[in-house]
Design an enzyme around this catalytic site. Sequence first.
Site, PDB file in Angstrom:
ATOM      1  N   GLU A   1     -10.982  43.885-103.660  1.00 38.73           N
ATOM      2  CA  GLU A   1      -9.401  43.839-103.512  1.00 38.73           C
ATOM      3  C   GLU A   1      -8.686  44.430-104.958  1.00 38.73           C
ATOM      4  O   GLU A   1      -7.972  45.246-104.705  1.00 38.73           O
ATOM      5  CB  GLU A   1      -8.824  42.433-103.206  1.00 38.73           C
TER       6      GLU A   1
ATOM      7  N   LYS B   1     -27.658  39.781 -87.812  1.00 46.45           N
ATOM      8  CA  LYS B   1     -26.490  38.728 -87.879  1.00 46.45           C
ATOM      9  C   LYS B   1     -26.375  38.620 -86.283  1.00 46.45           C
ATOM     10  O   LYS B   1     -26.525  39.350 -85.446  1.00 46.45           O
ATOM     11  CB  LYS B   1     -25.020  39.778 -88.262  1.00 46.45           C
TER      12      LYS B   1
ATOM     13  N   ARG C   1      -6.777  37.950-105.853  1.00 48.44           N
ATOM     14  CA  ARG C   1      -7.675  38.601-106.755  1.00 48.44           C
ATOM     15  C   ARG C   1      -7.325  39.589-107.512  1.00 48.44           C
ATOM     16  O   ARG C   1      -7.806  40.091-108.253  1.00 48.44           O
ATOM     17  CB  ARG C   1      -8.882  39.278-105.694  1.00 48.44           C
TER      18      ARG C   1
HETATM   19  C1  LIG Z   1     -12.150  37.984-101.676  1.00 50.53           C
HETATM   20  C2  LIG Z   1     -12.619  37.776-100.224  1.00 50.53           C
HETATM   21  N1  LIG Z   1     -12.223  38.884 -99.586  1.00 50.53           N
HETATM   22  C3  LIG Z   1     -12.378  38.795 -98.149  1.00 50.53           C
HETATM   23  C4  LIG Z   1     -12.996  37.759 -97.785  1.00 50.53           C
HETATM   24  C5  LIG Z   1     -13.153  37.530 -96.088  1.00 50.53           C
HETATM   25  N2  LIG Z   1     -14.547  37.670 -95.479  1.00 50.53           N
HETATM   26  C6  LIG Z   1     -15.272  36.470 -95.325  1.00 50.53           C
HETATM   27  S1  LIG Z   1     -16.813  36.724 -94.988  1.00 50.53           S
HETATM   28  C7  LIG Z   1     -16.706  38.456 -95.432  1.00 50.53           C
HETATM   29  C8  LIG Z   1     -17.948  39.257 -95.050  1.00 50.53           C
HETATM   30  C9  LIG Z   1     -18.910  38.898 -95.769  1.00 50.53           C
HETATM   31  O1  LIG Z   1     -20.076  39.681 -95.620  1.00 50.53           O
HETATM   32  P1  LIG Z   1     -21.204  39.241 -96.147  1.00 50.53           P
HETATM   33  O2  LIG Z   1     -21.505  38.524 -97.588  1.00 50.53           O
HETATM   34  O3  LIG Z   1     -22.599  40.370 -96.000  1.00 50.53           O
HETATM   35  O4  LIG Z   1     -22.072  37.925 -95.051  1.00 50.53           O
HETATM   36  P2  LIG Z   1     -22.403  37.799 -93.465  1.00 50.53           P
HETATM   37  O5  LIG Z   1     -21.168  37.289 -92.881  1.00 50.53           O
HETATM   38  O6  LIG Z   1     -22.648  39.307 -93.091  1.00 50.53           O
HETATM   39  O7  LIG Z   1     -23.533  36.994 -93.554  1.00 50.53           O
HETATM   40  C10 LIG Z   1     -15.353  38.804 -95.500  1.00 50.53           C
HETATM   41  C11 LIG Z   1     -14.913  40.171 -95.886  1.00 50.53           C
HETATM   42  C12 LIG Z   1     -13.167  36.649 -98.438  1.00 50.53           C
HETATM   43  N3  LIG Z   1     -13.919  35.436 -97.865  1.00 50.53           N
HETATM   44  N4  LIG Z   1     -12.790  36.884 -99.765  1.00 50.53           N
END
Ligand SMILES: Cc1ncc(C[n+]2csc(CCOP(=O)(O)OP(=O)(O)O)c2C)c(N)n1
Length: 630
Positions: free
Chosen positions: A371, A286, A399
Amino acid sequence: MELKLGKLLDQINEPNDIKKIDPNDYKILAKEIRKFLVQKISMTGGHLASNLGAVELTMALHLCLDLPNDHIVWDVGHQSYTHKLLTGRKAGFDTLRQFGGMSGFPKRSESDCDAFDTGHSSTSISLALGMAKARDLQNEKSKVFAVIGDGALSGGMAFEALNNAARLKSNLVIVLNDNQMSISKNVGGMSNYLGNIRTSTNYTELKEDVENRLRSMSHIGNALADHIKGAKDIVKRLFVPGMLFEDMGITYIGPIDGHDVKQMVNAFENASKLQKAVIVHVCTKKGKGYLPAENDPSAFHGVAPFKPSDGSFKNKEKQLTYTSVFSKKLVELADNDEKIVAISAAMPSGTGLSAMAAKHPDRFFDVGIAEEHAVTFAAGMAASGIKPVVAIYSTFFQRAYDQILHDVCIGKIPVVFAVDRAGLVGSDGETHQGIFDISYFNSMPNMTLMAPKNVWELEKMLEFAVDFDGPIAVRYPRGKAYTGLGEFTQDIEYGKSEVISNGGDTALIAVGSMVETAQETGKILNDRGINVTIINARFIKPLDEKMLSEIADTHQFIVTMEEGVLTGGFGQSVSHWYQENTEKMPAIKNIALPDKFIEHGSVGLLKKKYGIDALGIAEKIVDWRNHERA
Ligand SMILES: Cc1ncc(C[n+]2csc(CCOP(=O)(O)OP(=O)(O)O)c2C)c(N)n1
């Protein structure tokens, strides 16, 4: 400042143009893309670290696929910037996430190469599986790829989809982009499992090594080697990575270097030949290629404009936010009450729970992007004598509607819901606006819903909530917290509103953030010769019936004001109450957001556009009063 794109990026102007690039130049192209992203996002703000990590992965997908005939479903969608770049949307980066400009998420209205509109996590495998099934049912030929991060894989929906995908008898490729990070460090059993795969010895190499060694040990060794080959399944079970997925019925390929385009192209091509669901596990870094983001990927997950030379943030003036007030107050309450625990769904920093994690690590739980589980987990704790505070953004609480209703409200279980980012959130747009929570909490029997007018009231409401015997939610907005109206002395009393000012024939009953707006509206109206009474509702549910009754007796015009959708909101509850409880319906106007998904743009602009800014409201009130009187 005009940015020089680089000679390779200059050649990419529409989908599939990347295929014209010489494979020997892929590394240079990746560099040009990263430079472009850092420059552009440093000006507009946006999701940086996830996008920098997914550059080669996106290039490899675009080399294998024929867009828009084939489909890529981006989970969450915040990492789709390189995809936008490779599909002819370079110019859009100048207006990224701004009102009327390019969205920060995939949007079908923006490009036919965007397979689906996303924003909330963990939906990609379900969507892609649905698309693959539809393709088969209609005898079409296309490749469907889901791209899901290891963070998004912690969400329940992703597991449900994998369970279902295991039965597929045609091709679906799930690319697992594993950077070991959610927004913060990824957590949980699946994350540990993936971590073990990343560090385990490569199965093929290990098997060959064992076989060779045995064969060099005389004829006994040869027999043993043959025996081991026969018992491949047992050996495989011990050493092959991804056995969990294989056992489910999903082919696992990996782990693969997610910054090696050729390796990924190879793996994706092989994966798309299999008549079943396949996971290709790619490992990425990342923030890759930009040191400040590599060193602190959490801080560079979603960023405001910054200085590209050193990654320092512009306008770093520290502003007081409701999140920071909540964060501090919760720790203070937890210091004095050992029963208080805090639960986050993968957003400890965004919700301010990092402070609780630091001070009381044994009473802080990050459950991953889960959630639904967070809420029911809290219900279990509360039913067993603990006082859980679940802090989640308004949009993501959506959710957990059923868990709040079924697992918390029916049994009157005392769980505190801290509903952050309630109201308009701005640049993330329609998937992230926190405008539905009043309606969904309002619809649930046994729920109590509060909204503070300023920072001190949030503190008081939290004190009230943690000792409340039943389900209770406090909603507060994003951004700068209101410090007007001073520290009040009146304690929170269940279901009771607060009179801010008294006067005239028009009463403004405002919810939370709208109390500040009501003050400004009051001033504008005053300048136009209209005096108003301002009431701070404090409680959205239950309604302060005594106040409503008194106001109707003493005022000719009643205005409700809330930062949420009209349907099912506070205003409709108030109007309905009058309808049911008064002989003559008073003249009432509900100020709220329309029955619409609200696009991205600055909060100020959106409030103006949708008529919930002070001036817009004042003008509506003047027109309405004139109309009622006519
Ligand atoms: C239901 C929901 N909860 C929380 C989020 C907030 N959120 C956006 S990106 C993320 C992390 C995603 O991590 P990953 O899938 O590993 O992707 P990366 O950014 O590391 O590439 C979160 C928690 C969301 N978009 N949707």
